[in-house]
Structures are given as structure tokens and as C-alpha cells.
Design a protein around this motif. Sequence first.
Motif, PDB file in Angstrom:
ATOM      1  N   ASN A  81       0.859  -1.187   0.000  1.00  0.00           N
ATOM      2  CA  ASN A  81       0.000   0.000   0.000  1.00  0.00           C
ATOM      3  C   ASN A  81       0.896   1.238   0.000  1.00  0.00           C
ATOM      4  OD1 ASN A  81      -1.873   1.990   0.350  1.00  0.00           O
ATOM      5  ND2 ASN A  81      -2.789   1.148   2.195  1.00  0.00           N
ATOM      6  N   PHE A  82       0.822   2.022  -1.056  1.00  0.00           N
ATOM      7  CA  PHE A  82       1.732   3.189  -1.135  1.00  0.00           C
ATOM      8  C   PHE A  82       0.931   4.504  -1.196  1.00  0.00           C
ATOM      9  CE2 PHE A  82       1.702   4.442  -5.693  1.00  0.00           C
ATOM     10  CZ  PHE A  82       0.914   3.423  -6.182  1.00  0.00           C
ATOM     11  N   HIS A  83      -0.171   4.528  -0.435  1.00  0.00           N
ATOM     12  CA  HIS A  83      -1.050   5.705  -0.455  1.00  0.00           C
ATOM     13  C   HIS A  83      -0.301   6.985  -0.067  1.00  0.00           C
ATOM     14  CE1 HIS A  83      -4.847   7.833  -0.332  1.00  0.00           C
ATOM     15  NE2 HIS A  83      -4.435   8.386   0.783  1.00  0.00           N
ATOM     16  N   LYS A  84       0.509   6.896   0.976  1.00  0.00           N
ATOM     17  CA  LYS A  84       1.261   8.075   1.449  1.00  0.00           C
ATOM     18  C   LYS A  84       2.176   8.604   0.330  1.00  0.00           C
ATOM     19  CE  LYS A  84       2.689  10.879   4.721  1.00  0.00           C
ATOM     20  NZ  LYS A  84       1.811  11.821   5.399  1.00  0.00           N
ATOM     21  N   ALA A  85       2.787   7.670  -0.390  1.00  0.00           N
ATOM     22  CA  ALA A  85       3.677   8.075  -1.487  1.00  0.00           C
ATOM     23  C   ALA A  85       2.911   8.824  -2.573  1.00  0.00           C
ATOM     24  CB  ALA A  85       4.359   6.851  -2.078  1.00  0.00           C
ATOM     25  N   THR A  86       1.686   8.355  -2.888  1.00  0.00           N
ATOM     26  CA  THR A  86       0.887   9.037  -3.922  1.00  0.00           C
ATOM     27  C   THR A  86       0.527  10.451  -3.479  1.00  0.00           C
ATOM     28  OG1 THR A  86      -0.619   7.266  -3.326  1.00  0.00           O
ATOM     29  CG2 THR A  86      -0.516   7.796  -5.614  1.00  0.00           C
ATOM     30  N   GLU A  87       0.175  10.571  -2.209  1.00  0.00           N
ATOM     31  CA  GLU A  87      -0.176  11.907  -1.687  1.00  0.00           C
ATOM     32  C   GLU A  87       0.985  12.883  -1.864  1.00  0.00           C
ATOM     33  OE1 GLU A  87      -3.284  11.088   2.015  1.00  0.00           O
ATOM     34  OE2 GLU A  87      -1.185  11.466   2.449  1.00  0.00           O
ATOM     35  N   ILE A  88       2.182  12.423  -1.483  1.00  0.00           N
ATOM     36  CA  ILE A  88       3.359  13.305  -1.566  1.00  0.00           C
ATOM     37  C   ILE A  88       3.729  13.595  -3.023  1.00  0.00           C
ATOM     38  CG2 ILE A  88       5.827  13.509  -0.974  1.00  0.00           C
ATOM     39  CD1 ILE A  88       5.103  11.812   1.544  1.00  0.00           C
ATOM     40  N   ALA A  89       3.633  12.559  -3.850  1.00  0.00           N
ATOM     41  CA  ALA A  89       3.962  12.742  -5.276  1.00  0.00           C
ATOM     42  C   ALA A  89       3.016  13.748  -5.930  1.00  0.00           C
ATOM     43  CB  ALA A  89       3.902  11.404  -5.997  1.00  0.00           C
ATOM     44  N   GLN A  90       1.734  13.639  -5.586  1.00  0.00           N
ATOM     45  CA  GLN A  90       0.741  14.578  -6.148  1.00  0.00           C
ATOM     46  C   GLN A  90       1.010  16.005  -5.664  1.00  0.00           C
ATOM     47  OE1 GLN A  90      -3.069  12.862  -5.239  1.00  0.00           O
ATOM     48  NE2 GLN A  90      -3.331  12.103  -7.326  1.00  0.00           N
TER      49      GLN A  90
END
Lengths: 140, 142
Positions: A66-75
Motif C-alpha cells: 500500500n503506497f497511499h502516502k507516497a501518492t499523496e506526496i507525489a501529487q
Amino acid sequence: MNKKAGTGETLKDNLIYLILLVIFFIIMFFFVLSKANSASLWSDYYAKELTKVINNAKPNDEVTLNFHKATEIAQKNSVPSISEIFTFDNSQNKLCVKLSPSRQTCRFYFNNVDITSPEIRIDISSEKNLLSFQIKEKTK
Amino acid sequence: MKNKAQAGNITMIVVFVAILMIIASGIVIGISAFFSSEDAFRKTDAEVLNTKIKNCFIENSVSEKLDIYELCSLNEEVIKRNYIIEIKQNGEAFYNYGDTEKCLLGDENQAFPICSTSTLKKDEKTFTITTGSNQLSKIEQK
């Protein structure tokens, strides 16, 4: 009356210290927050975790993360495409995590395997963005 | 008299600001050191490699002419770039890549590896496996 004036004077004298203290706490709070949410910290974290998982894996294992945190930061950092976040280079046994447009964090895994079929599944409603890939025996 | 009091107040503000600056620099240094520390992960990395070799020795028959990379599915290029491995059989050198003396300096200097040691008894032989990692995350501009 005289006592009241005295209290007001004391408050006025200490007001500058209170303002400075509040400013100090606000600056420190945002500094710690920015460090804890920084792209470099989280890309390093994901690179290390992925390396550990791959090094411990055996051929034919399937990994889902689960890489939800990574998507948030990338966005937040305007990374153009989510598919650019994780890259695997089987020729060098290297993986990279990119959470800011110009920089990526890379590490090497010593387990002599290939990473195949990396796939990203986005589910914004459940806050589960999943990266899955398969571990295969190294092709020579 | 009033001027003297004002001068005293300003001096106290300067001292107060100086104290805040000292506290702030302590927090900044502490947090930066905490977030950029690679020590804990290098230790984990060395332990993972150690466990992998140990399990590989348990699962396979170990002979004098072993190719550890082939047998334990390790990438030779990556190991030789970032890791050290020393294996002793009954106290005598069995396989060696890298200098384990460097392990002593790993905690103080990031250029040196942090190591992990384990022992394994198999077929009346005692293997002492020491592995070390000095891999640091690489930031690439892209």
C-alpha cells in the motif's frame, strides 16, 4: 486601581516574550511537519522497505504494497505520472522511488531475482493505492 | 531611570531570543540527524544478508568449492559494491570478500560497514558468518 495598573504593566512587559515564544513554536512546528512529510524522507523510506522485502523474497512470490502516502506526496510535488513513482531495473538489481519531479532515491537489492509485472491499482475512496509485482528467478 | 529600565528590557529580549535560537538549532540538528541516519537500516541490511546465507547453508550441502553467489542466489556485482561477507568453518577462513576489520568503525563513520555475525552448526562443522553493509541510499537527479 494602582494594583490594576501594575498588572497591566507586567502583562505589557511580558507580551513581547509571549509573542516571540508563539512565533518560535509555530516555526518549529512547521519545520518538524515539513521534515516528516518531505519527499526525500518518504522516498528513502519506501526504497528501503522495498529493498528489504525483495531481499527476503523467494522466486514466485507476489508482493503487494500500500503506497497511499507516497501518492499523496507525489501529487503534492506535481510528479507527472503515478507510474513514475516506482521503477525497477533488473539489469542492475536497482529500484528507484521518485516523489519529487527532479529527484529520486535509489537502492540496490542483493537477491538475484527479477521484478516482473509491476502493477499499480488506485483506489482513492478507500485510501488504498496498491503496488504489486512478482519475484521471478533471474533470467540469464 | 526610565531609559535604564528600557535598556535592561532590550537586553533581556536579546538574551531570550538567543536562548530560543540555541534551542531551535538543537532541534534542527537533532531532527536532521534522526531523519538522515542510515545506521539502523545498514544493520538490518547486514542481518537480512546474514539470514539469507545462513538459510542457504541449512538448505544446501556446503562444499569447499562452493560458489556462494550461485548457491545462495546473490548478485555478485551488488555484493561486491556494497557488502562484505566472511565465512569461517571451524574458525578457519572458508569464504571471504571484504575486510571485516572495517566493521569496528561502522558505527562512527558511514564509509564503513555495519556488520552482523551468526553461527551455524551443520554436519559437525561450525560456520561463523559475518556480513556487513555499507549501502547508502543514492539520490539521483532526474
